[in-house]
Motif scaffolding. Structure first.
Motif, PDB file in Angstrom:
ATOM      1  N   ALA A 187       0.787  -1.048   0.075  1.00 29.54           N
ATOM      2  CA  ALA A 187      -0.104   0.005  -0.059  1.00 29.54           C
ATOM      3  C   ALA A 187       0.635   1.133  -0.019  1.00 29.54           C
ATOM      4  N   ALA A 188       2.024   1.342   0.804  1.00 27.88           N
ATOM      5  CA  ALA A 188       2.961   2.401   0.698  1.00 27.88           C
ATOM      6  C   ALA A 188       3.589   2.671  -0.504  1.00 27.88           C
ATOM      7  N   THR A 189       3.693   1.592  -1.249  1.00 26.04           N
ATOM      8  CA  THR A 189       4.602   1.652  -2.401  1.00 26.04           C
ATOM      9  C   THR A 189       3.644   2.087  -3.591  1.00 26.04           C
ATOM     10  N   TYR A 190       2.519   1.412  -3.485  1.00 32.05           N
ATOM     11  CA  TYR A 190       1.805   1.578  -4.824  1.00 32.05           C
ATOM     12  C   TYR A 190       0.492   2.421  -4.856  1.00 32.05           C
ATOM     13  N   ALA A 191      -0.184   2.262  -3.646  1.00 37.41           N
ATOM     14  CA  ALA A 191      -1.481   2.566  -3.611  1.00 37.41           C
ATOM     15  C   ALA A 191      -1.873   3.920  -3.614  1.00 37.41           C
ATOM     16  N   ASP A 192      -2.822   4.612  -3.880  1.00 43.73           N
ATOM     17  CA  ASP A 192      -3.227   6.078  -3.438  1.00 43.73           C
ATOM     18  C   ASP A 192      -4.300   5.931  -2.319  1.00 43.73           C
ATOM     19  N   GLU A 193      -4.763   4.928  -2.051  1.00 45.61           N
ATOM     20  CA  GLU A 193      -5.778   4.771  -1.005  1.00 45.61           C
ATOM     21  C   GLU A 193      -5.486   3.402  -0.347  1.00 45.61           C
ATOM     22  N   TYR A 194      -5.487   3.391   1.182  1.00 47.31           N
ATOM     23  CA  TYR A 194      -5.678   2.005   1.969  1.00 47.31           C
ATOM     24  C   TYR A 194      -6.923   1.797   2.639  1.00 47.31           C
ATOM     25  N   ASN A 195      -7.427   0.750   2.388  1.00 44.48           N
ATOM     26  CA  ASN A 195      -8.929   0.502   2.972  1.00 44.48           C
ATOM     27  C   ASN A 195      -8.999  -0.698   3.853  1.00 44.48           C
ATOM     28  N   VAL A 196      -9.496  -0.679   5.020  1.00 46.51           N
ATOM     29  CA  VAL A 196      -9.560  -1.662   6.213  1.00 46.51           C
ATOM     30  C   VAL A 196     -11.048  -1.923   6.094  1.00 46.51           C
ATOM     31  N   PRO A 197     -11.425  -3.394   5.775  1.00 51.48           N
ATOM     32  CA  PRO A 197     -12.804  -3.797   5.435  1.00 51.48           C
ATOM     33  C   PRO A 197     -13.157  -4.568   6.658  1.00 51.48           C
ATOM     34  N   PHE A 198     -14.315  -3.908   7.365  1.00 50.14           N
ATOM     35  CA  PHE A 198     -15.164  -4.761   8.271  1.00 50.14           C
ATOM     36  C   PHE A 198     -14.418  -5.131   9.505  1.00 50.14           C
ATOM     37  N   ARG A 199     -13.674  -4.068  10.036  1.00 51.04           N
ATOM     38  CA  ARG A 199     -12.779  -4.466  11.236  1.00 51.04           C
ATOM     39  C   ARG A 199     -13.563  -3.214  12.421  1.00 51.04           C
ATOM     40  N   THR A 200     -13.312  -3.410  13.568  1.00 48.52           N
ATOM     41  CA  THR A 200     -13.690  -2.847  14.549  1.00 48.52           C
ATOM     42  C   THR A 200     -12.770  -1.322  14.607  1.00 48.52           C
ATOM     43  N   LEU A 201     -13.203  -0.383  15.353  1.00 46.80           N
ATOM     44  CA  LEU A 201     -12.517   0.847  15.352  1.00 46.80           C
ATOM     45  C   LEU A 201     -11.151   0.505  15.821  1.00 46.80           C
ATOM     46  N   ASP A 202     -10.772  -0.023  16.811  1.00 49.60           N
ATOM     47  CA  ASP A 202      -9.504  -0.676  17.464  1.00 49.60           C
ATOM     48  C   ASP A 202      -8.842  -1.254  16.317  1.00 49.60           C
ATOM     49  N   GLU A 203      -9.104  -2.165  15.763  1.00 48.49           N
ATOM     50  CA  GLU A 203      -8.374  -2.878  14.719  1.00 48.49           C
ATOM     51  C   GLU A 203      -8.321  -2.009  13.370  1.00 48.49           C
ATOM     52  N   THR A 204      -9.075  -1.197  13.134  1.00 47.16           N
ATOM     53  CA  THR A 204      -8.813  -0.305  12.073  1.00 47.16           C
ATOM     54  C   THR A 204      -7.881   0.728  12.453  1.00 47.16           C
ATOM     55  N   LYS A 205      -7.577   1.197  13.638  1.00 44.47           N
ATOM     56  CA  LYS A 205      -6.540   2.212  13.905  1.00 44.47           C
ATOM     57  C   LYS A 205      -5.164   1.322  13.778  1.00 44.47           C
ATOM     58  N   GLU A 206      -5.208   0.132  14.337  1.00 41.64           N
ATOM     59  CA  GLU A 206      -3.900  -0.802  14.227  1.00 41.64           C
ATOM     60  C   GLU A 206      -3.402  -0.723  12.960  1.00 41.64           C
TER      61      GLU A 206
END
Length: 305
Positions: A187-206
């Motif tokens: 994601a840091a090399t190629y992406a313009d956007e990183y998406n976290v699907p279907f996770r809790t707030l705490d998991e998304t923050k991680e």
């Protein structure tokens, strides 16, 4: 915060169903219409008419809409060779006057691969192929005079690298997932956007923190987003009715997704924003319930946009 409508057509939807939802998405003021890229229903239940092809669908919607962004969340690298995929996305970008986005992943659902004769390599090889495809697709879109590539899995010799997308230098690429090592680096090399699907707030923050750390190594910045199964009702009874229609428990969705009254859902979306998310993809599973979209547009969107 931008809200995007995200659909799962493999669970049973025709092109006409998707067209109706996409046009409602545009009319009601949402930012984008996205769809999954699967060829078979996931889980038990009526397989319906069978899944439509993602990029053929988006090509049609490109001509039937005028404002909303259009994309996949996400297209598996196993489904298509990188050259033809680059051409397909570039053409949809042309047909939409520069509104296409490519959500891209390794592929994970082995059942649909077996059902349609698509090779499904082991995880390590899928990631290696995925990385080569990312390099090839971005190279084809951005190369000025042609493109060649020599990798472990793909070889391109003197490609004319045409057609070109309208968006320059290229359409946005979205990489999603929750992996701890390879996903943040890619994601840091190629992406313009990183998406976290279907996770809790705490998991998304991680997950967001891992990508932020990876971006320090590449010197790039990546927009952050989340995807959440969404059920909104004017009152508890309506929430329960809509949850039952998609076979979900409303209390489970309150904890693990976006479920509740408009005020409850807006409050949780704001919390994702506080973590750094600039977009939230609202996974809408009952595509026949257009009143659901109308309620979200009227009672949630104004409080988070």
């Amino acid at each position: 915060m931008k809200l995007r409508i995200f659909t799962e057509p493999q669970q049973g939807a025709t092109y006409d169903d998707l067209l109706t939802v996409a046009q409602a998405t545009e009319r009601l003021g949402f930012d984008a219409f996205f769809r999954s890229d699967h060829y078979q229903r996931i889980g038990p239940g009526d397989p319906g008419p069978g899944s439509t092809d993602a990029w053929i669908t988006l090509a049609g919607l490109a001509r039937e809409t005028s404002r909303i962004r259009l994309g996949t969340l996400v297209s598996p690298a196993t489904f298509r060779l990188p050259g033809p995929l680059a051409i397909s996305v570039a053409q949809v970008d042309q047909m939409s006057a520069g509104r296409a986005e490519l959500g891209f992943g390794t592929g994970w659902y082995d059942g649909e691969h077996a059902a349609y004769g698509i090779p499904f390599p082991p995880t390590g090889e899928r990631f290696a192929r995925f990385e080569e495809q990312l390099e090839i697709i971005t190279g084809l879109w951005t190369s000025e005079k042609g493109y060649s590539f020599e990798g472990s899995y793909y070889r391109l010799a003197d490609s004319p690298a045409l057609p070109k997308p309208v968006q320059r230098p290229r359409p946005p690429i979205i990489i999603g997932g929750f992996g701890a090592k390879r996903t943040p680096r890619l994601a840091a090399t190629y992406a313009d956007e990183y998406n976290v699907p279907f996770r809790t707030l705490d998991e998304t923050k991680e997950a967001f923190d891992r990508v932020r750390e990876a971006c320090q190594s590449t010197g790039r910045s990546v927009l952050l987003s989340a995807a959440q199964t969404t059920i909104v009702g004017a009152d508890r009874a309506e929430v329960e009715r809509r949850a039952a229609a998609i076979g979900e428990n409303p209390d489970t969705l309150r904890a693990a997704g976006l479920a509740g009254t408009p005020a409850e859902v807006a409050e949780k979306i704001v919390k994702f924003g506080e973590l750094g998310a600039e977009r939230v993809y609202l996974q809408i599973l009952d595509l026949a319930d257009l009143e659901h979209l109308e309620l979200i547009a009227a009672e949630v969107l104004p409080h988070v946009a």
